[in-house]
Design an enzyme around this catalytic site. Structure first.
Site, PDB file in Angstrom:
ATOM      1  N   GLU A 195     -25.660  15.000  68.493  1.00  0.00           N
ATOM      2  CA  GLU A 195     -26.205  15.449  67.204  1.00  0.00           C
ATOM      3  C   GLU A 195     -27.649  15.871  67.394  1.00  0.00           C
ATOM      4  OE1 GLU A 195     -25.213  13.376  63.441  1.00  0.00           O
ATOM      5  OE2 GLU A 195     -27.380  13.385  63.130  1.00  0.00           O
ATOM      6  N   ASP A 208     -23.317  10.283  68.552  1.00  0.00           N
ATOM      7  CA  ASP A 208     -24.159  10.214  67.346  1.00  0.00           C
ATOM      8  C   ASP A 208     -25.281   9.239  67.698  1.00  0.00           C
ATOM      9  OD1 ASP A 208     -25.080  10.451  64.739  1.00  0.00           O
ATOM     10  OD2 ASP A 208     -23.837   8.787  64.031  1.00  0.00           O
ATOM     11  N   ASP A 220     -20.865   5.678  62.302  1.00  0.00           N
ATOM     12  CA  ASP A 220     -21.419   6.310  63.511  1.00  0.00           C
ATOM     13  C   ASP A 220     -20.305   6.705  64.476  1.00  0.00           C
ATOM     14  OD1 ASP A 220     -24.484   5.137  63.212  1.00  0.00           O
ATOM     15  OD2 ASP A 220     -22.926   3.763  62.556  1.00  0.00           O
TER      16      ASP A 220
END
Lengths: 184, 184
Positions: free
Chosen positions: A68, A7, A141
């Protein structure tokens, strides 16, 4: 399959490694956050992120990396840092020959919770349940990185078929990329 | 001082090396473009850009790297690729301990032509005159990279004073960045 989920972020880059196969119980191998200080220049922060990601790749030897996909709809300042951090994660993986997959936040949420509009708490709760943890990973996260890895494992059969089709199409198309250089 | 200017982009990354000092005639050392095919995945394109930038750093051994600062006002799709390519350029430079400076497009135009709103042709014409070339470098990305390097040399005294002040402020502030890792 063993997947590193990333992430991306300049301040906090969530990282999580999950092992398993779609349709069977999954196992968390590791989870954490690569942090860099906002006191550093962006260039130095990118070097620190590279070192952090390299450590995770060295330690856990994943076979796939899921990052991501960054959109620019979000906050304008944040999104540039996120794009830069994601570039470093993709670079580290591709340099080792690891396949890199990008998943959008809503694909990840939909895969893990059943809804593309799930909130952080719902994602954390499902990650906890799927990986049979005692508590949701913190910070968010880190949980998001695990959700990315889970999403990649569950979506892998479909994604791999798509990639194979693209690769076949490329083989029939014009020759693939080159780096050219002109010096006077 | 010898400066590598980088006009970042996934498809065409302009690169130009200029040598000289503010107030004296400048010399072009090299100019070119690192290209990557849109047939490749983004991750593979970033690896190709890294290889290209590394070759330029190895060949020309600049002491400074100037990269165009990416803004998100522009086209949404393009800007993500530009941010990612700029991250790779910054990473390559900072990894070698080279100082990285970011200049906005209008700073570059203002430094080189006197106007922050100059068009591509004006920038190309001034680069040609400043470096005493026989014709404007093509494509525009290559000319822009040289303009960045020229801008950096001309702005260097002011920028260096600022960086020294920031560094001094940091030394008196909290400890600088760290990479942390948590594994369960």
């Amino acid at each position: 399959m063993r997947v590193l989920g990333v992430d991306p972020g300049l301040t906090r880059c969530g990282v999580g490694v999950v092992e398993g196969t779609a349709g069977r119980p999954l196992t968390m191998v590791g989870v954490g956050v690569v942090r860099t200080s906002s006191e550093l220049d962006t260039a130095q922060r990118l070097v620190a992120i590279e070192q952090g990601i390299e450590e995770w790749l060295d330690t856990h030897r994943p076979g796939f990396v899921a990052v991501e996909r960054v959109f620019s709809q979000h906050n304008v300042r944040t999104v540039m840092g996120t794009a830069q951090a994601s570039a470093v994660a993709m670079l580290c993986a591709a340099r080792r020959g690891l396949p890199v997959a990008l998943h959008t936040p809503s694909e990840v949420k939909a895969a893990v919770t059943g809804s593309g509009r799930a909130d952080k708490a719902q994602v954390g709760a499902m990650v906890t349940r799927v990986l049979r943890l005692t508590a949701p990973p913190k910070p968010a996260d880190a949980a998001d990185a695990l959700a990315l890895a889970i999403c990649h494992i569950w979506r892998a059969p479909a994604v791999n078929r798509l990639q194979a089709a693209h690769a076949a199409a490329r083989r029939q198309g014009p020759p693939t990329g080159s780096v050219r250089k002109v010096t006077r």
